[in-house]
Scaffold this active site. Sequence first.
Site, mmCIF file in Angstrom:
data_model
loop_
_atom_site.group_PDB
_atom_site.id
_atom_site.type_symbol
_atom_site.label_atom_id
_atom_site.label_comp_id
_atom_site.label_asym_id
_atom_site.label_seq_id
_atom_site.Cartn_x
_atom_site.Cartn_y
_atom_site.Cartn_z
ATOM 1 N N ARG A 112 38.183 33.304 33.136
ATOM 2 C CA ARG A 112 38.893 32.050 32.962
ATOM 3 C C ARG A 112 37.941 30.909 33.278
ATOM 4 O O ARG A 112 37.374 30.861 34.363
ATOM 5 C CB ARG A 112 40.058 32.058 33.963
ATOM 6 C CG ARG A 112 41.196 31.205 33.613
ATOM 7 C CD ARG A 112 42.341 31.541 34.513
ATOM 8 N NE ARG A 112 42.108 31.211 35.907
ATOM 9 C CZ ARG A 112 43.044 30.780 36.715
ATOM 10 N NH1 ARG A 112 44.274 30.626 36.268
ATOM 11 N NH2 ARG A 112 42.787 30.527 37.971
ATOM 12 N N THR A 116 38.848 24.377 32.323
ATOM 13 C CA THR A 116 39.920 24.288 31.315
ATOM 14 C C THR A 116 41.034 25.299 31.567
ATOM 15 O O THR A 116 42.114 25.183 31.009
ATOM 16 C CB THR A 116 39.355 24.573 29.909
ATOM 17 O OG1 THR A 116 38.866 25.934 29.903
ATOM 18 C CG2 THR A 116 38.213 23.632 29.569
ATOM 19 N N ASP A 208 41.797 35.017 44.975
ATOM 20 C CA ASP A 208 41.075 35.493 43.787
ATOM 21 C C ASP A 208 40.945 37.014 43.839
ATOM 22 O O ASP A 208 40.246 37.569 44.695
ATOM 23 C CB ASP A 208 39.686 34.839 43.744
ATOM 24 C CG ASP A 208 38.979 35.126 42.430
ATOM 25 O OD1 ASP A 208 38.629 34.165 41.726
ATOM 26 O OD2 ASP A 208 38.780 36.320 42.105
ATOM 27 N N ASP A 211 37.282 38.423 43.488
ATOM 28 C CA ASP A 211 36.470 38.177 44.682
ATOM 29 C C ASP A 211 36.934 39.041 45.852
ATOM 30 O O ASP A 211 36.113 39.561 46.615
ATOM 31 C CB ASP A 211 36.558 36.699 45.077
ATOM 32 C CG ASP A 211 35.712 35.817 44.165
ATOM 33 O OD1 ASP A 211 34.838 36.357 43.453
ATOM 34 O OD2 ASP A 211 35.930 34.593 44.156
HETATM 35 C C1 PRP Z 1 41.515 36.385 36.845
HETATM 36 C C2 PRP Z 1 42.503 37.509 36.677
HETATM 37 C C3 PRP Z 1 42.946 37.341 35.243
HETATM 38 C C4 PRP Z 1 42.921 35.833 35.072
HETATM 39 C C5 PRP Z 1 44.338 35.343 35.177
HETATM 40 O O1 PRP Z 1 40.295 36.722 36.308
HETATM 41 O O2 PRP Z 1 41.958 38.760 36.958
HETATM 42 O O3 PRP Z 1 42.088 37.973 34.300
HETATM 43 O O4 PRP Z 1 42.129 35.306 36.153
HETATM 44 O O5 PRP Z 1 44.399 33.989 34.912
HETATM 45 P P1 PRP Z 1 45.165 33.405 33.656
HETATM 46 O O6 PRP Z 1 46.469 34.092 33.571
HETATM 47 O O7 PRP Z 1 45.294 31.932 34.004
HETATM 48 O O8 PRP Z 1 44.311 33.606 32.448
HETATM 49 P P2 PRP Z 1 39.034 35.754 36.409
HETATM 50 O O9 PRP Z 1 38.996 34.838 35.237
HETATM 51 O O10 PRP Z 1 39.019 35.089 37.748
HETATM 52 O O11 PRP Z 1 37.807 36.726 36.248
HETATM 53 P P3 PRP Z 1 37.292 37.894 37.192
HETATM 54 O O12 PRP Z 1 38.251 39.036 37.047
HETATM 55 O O13 PRP Z 1 35.960 38.200 36.614
HETATM 56 O O14 PRP Z 1 37.218 37.399 38.604
HETATM 57 N N1 URA Z 2 43.160 34.690 39.138
HETATM 58 C C1 URA Z 2 43.193 35.169 40.402
HETATM 59 O O1 URA Z 2 42.397 36.052 40.766
HETATM 60 N N2 URA Z 2 44.110 34.675 41.242
HETATM 61 C C2 URA Z 2 44.992 33.729 40.891
HETATM 62 O O2 URA Z 2 45.826 33.317 41.720
HETATM 63 C C3 URA Z 2 44.942 33.233 39.578
HETATM 64 C C4 URA Z 2 44.015 33.744 38.715
#
Ligand code: PRP
Ligand code: URA
Length: 220
Positions: A112, A116, A208, A211
Amino acid sequence: MSDSAAPPRAPSLTVSRHPAVLHKLAILRDERTEPKKFREIVRELSWLLGYEALADARLRPRRVRTPLEEVEAHELGDRIGLVPILRAGLGMVDAMLELMPTAEVWHLGLFRDERTLRPVEYYNKLPDSATVDLCLILDPMLATGGSATAAIDVLKRWGASRIKLINLIASPEGVAAVSAAHPDVTIHCAALDRALNEKGYILPGLGDAGDRQFGTGRRD
Ligand code: PRP
Ligand code: URA
């Protein structure tokens, strides 16, 4: 739903009420839970949610001979595809493979954009046409719904016809977005939380998910 807002109208949403799920969810949310324990709980919750989500998987009959006699038994009729969304969805794969050892695993890389909040696709090695009957998208968090909607778009273009979304925590906004774009997709989660904050994080949520699993949180 944890607090105030009314739940979105989504007949395709199932929020687990299983006591084991609720117990583990509290540990997952707790900010003191270290990555090792966090990963363990992600795995355990994934198994429990997967178990519930696959209750309507198709079966076909199979005759088996026990040491005593023949019996009409069953075997899985659906070819199941697990689609973890990188990176946070990776932690859900092993448990789902324990549940469905013959499943195929197709990775999708989406992150994400922090500014944006729109999903950016960076990895997709799906073959030309769908090789499974039932796709389970694995992602711990459904926040704005952008990533899930993009993943479902990709899978439908691939030819997937039956898709389920397995999340640990969902927001009302995310459920509404997915249900509007893809009303045929069922969503299974352990909790439907209150809302998103201004940065698109789920409240109360767990922070997160990527993380916290991989120990990569900011230290400043
Ligand atoms: C997180 C999560 C989803 C997304 C959800 O991933 O694991 O994929 O955000 O958010 P949304 O519903 O607003 O799209 P992230 O983009 O943080 O990537 P990561 O798994 O690599 O940490
Ligand atoms: N992605 C995450 O990992 N946590 C949130 O709360 C939203 C998006």
